[in-house]
Every structure is written in C-alpha cells, then in structure tokens.
Design a protein around this motif. Structure first.
Motif, PDB file in Angstrom:
ATOM      1  N   ALA A 273      -6.956  20.265  34.470  1.00 46.71           N
ATOM      2  CA  ALA A 273      -6.481  19.837  33.151  1.00 46.71           C
ATOM      3  C   ALA A 273      -7.494  18.902  32.500  1.00 46.71           C
ATOM      4  N   LYS A 274      -8.038  17.977  33.272  1.00 42.74           N
ATOM      5  CA  LYS A 274      -9.049  17.050  32.745  1.00 42.74           C
ATOM      6  C   LYS A 274     -10.276  17.817  32.257  1.00 42.74           C
ATOM      7  N   ALA A 275     -10.689  18.843  32.996  1.00 39.39           N
ATOM      8  CA  ALA A 275     -11.854  19.641  32.596  1.00 39.39           C
ATOM      9  C   ALA A 275     -11.564  20.399  31.298  1.00 39.39           C
ATOM     10  N   HIS A 276     -10.349  20.934  31.145  1.00 43.32           N
ATOM     11  CA  HIS A 276      -9.990  21.621  29.894  1.00 43.32           C
ATOM     12  C   HIS A 276     -10.026  20.645  28.726  1.00 43.32           C
ATOM     13  N   ILE A 277      -9.456  19.483  28.913  1.00 41.11           N
ATOM     14  CA  ILE A 277      -9.415  18.493  27.831  1.00 41.11           C
ATOM     15  C   ILE A 277     -10.821  18.024  27.484  1.00 41.11           C
ATOM     16  N   GLN A 278     -11.645  17.778  28.501  1.00 36.28           N
ATOM     17  CA  GLN A 278     -13.026  17.346  28.268  1.00 36.28           C
ATOM     18  C   GLN A 278     -13.805  18.418  27.506  1.00 36.28           C
ATOM     19  N   ALA A 279     -13.659  19.666  27.915  1.00 37.79           N
ATOM     20  CA  ALA A 279     -14.359  20.760  27.229  1.00 37.79           C
ATOM     21  C   ALA A 279     -13.875  20.880  25.786  1.00 37.79           C
ATOM     22  N   PHE A 280     -12.581  20.690  25.582  1.00 37.73           N
ATOM     23  CA  PHE A 280     -12.025  20.740  24.229  1.00 37.73           C
ATOM     24  C   PHE A 280     -12.615  19.625  23.361  1.00 37.73           C
TER      25      PHE A 280
ATOM     26  N   HIS B 169      -8.462  27.150  25.962  1.00 36.23           N
ATOM     27  CA  HIS B 169      -8.144  25.890  26.640  1.00 36.23           C
ATOM     28  C   HIS B 169      -6.636  25.602  26.615  1.00 36.23           C
ATOM     29  N   ILE B 170      -5.985  25.962  25.534  1.00 35.92           N
ATOM     30  CA  ILE B 170      -4.534  25.776  25.470  1.00 35.92           C
ATOM     31  C   ILE B 170      -3.845  26.658  26.510  1.00 35.92           C
ATOM     32  N   TRP B 171      -4.276  27.920  26.629  1.00 35.52           N
ATOM     33  CA  TRP B 171      -3.691  28.805  27.639  1.00 35.52           C
ATOM     34  C   TRP B 171      -3.989  28.297  29.040  1.00 35.52           C
ATOM     35  N   GLY B 172      -5.199  27.770  29.235  1.00 38.62           N
ATOM     36  CA  GLY B 172      -5.539  27.215  30.546  1.00 38.62           C
ATOM     37  C   GLY B 172      -4.647  26.053  30.916  1.00 38.62           C
TER      38      GLY B 172
END
Length: 133
Positions: A88-95, A118-121
């Motif tokens: 989740a942290k990686a998705h938020i960081q990438a976003f 990223h939302i689906w992830g």
C-alpha cells in the motif's frame, strides 16, 4: 460438448523486488506452481529460484535446495515483499510521484490509467476504504 484446443504455454513472470508487482507475481506462481500437487517441494523451489532476480534472488540465495527450505523461501519472500502495508505504501508513493499530465489526450489517458491502476492495487489490498474514509 466443448471442443478442446491447445492453449499456448504460459511463461512465469520474473520478480526482482518491486512491491507493486509482488501480488501479481505470487498469484501467478501460486496457481501455476505452488498449488500443483504433481510437483515436489524441490521442483517448486527450482521454479521459484528460476523466477527471481536481483534482491529477491539474494533473499533466498543461501537456502539449500530442499523440500523444507522451499517453505522457508516462501516465508522469507512473503515477509519481505508481501506485507500489505508495504505494498500500500508503494502504491501511494508511486501515486504521489506521478508527473502531472500535459494537455494532450494521450497524456491524460496515461495519467488516468496509472491512477486507476494504483486505486485497483490498493482496493485489492482492502486499503482503499481506509484512505478515502
């Protein structure tokens, strides 16, 4: 009666260390290899080692090829790459690091698709509700 056809052989994905690709890698590996009752632990371990590279390969490099160590290898990889809060942290960081789109249709489509990805992830981790609410 359904006609049978031969499907092309699937190629197992590689995994190096990106937490954003862990779940896809693990789900594919799980279905194709891990849950296959016709394979021994050593065979599964061989397949696993063949699909890892870089940091992920080094994570389990010291484990001798045994049935017991296959389970240890999975536990080590899950602990390092499969923790939902890290994904989740990686998705938020990438976003947050996404570049702003330009005013072209192609740029806006790429931006939209990336945000949706990223939302689906996050949604697949059941983290989206915690972020929105």
């Amino acid at each position: 009666m359904f006609a049978t056809s031969r499907l092309p052989k699937l190629t197992l994905p590689m995994f190096s260390r990106d937490p954003l690709t862990w779940q896809t890698f693990w789900d594919f590996f799980y279905v194709s290899v891990h849950a296959n009752p016709n394979l021994s632990g050593i065979q599964k371990f061989n397949y696993l080692k063949a699909q890892l590279q870089g940091d992920a390969a080094r994570t389990i490099a010291g484990l001798p090829l045994t049935d017991l160590n296959y389970g240890h290898a999975i536990a080590l990889l899950e602990d390092r790459y499969g923790q939902h809060h890290k994904i989740a942290k990686a998705h938020i960081q990438a976003f947050l690091e996404m570049p702003a789109p330009s005013n072209t249709l192609a740029s806006l489509r790429i931006f939209y698709d990336t945000v949706e990805s990223h939302i689906w992830g996050l949604s697949s981790l059941d983290k989206i509700r915690a972020i929105i609410w």
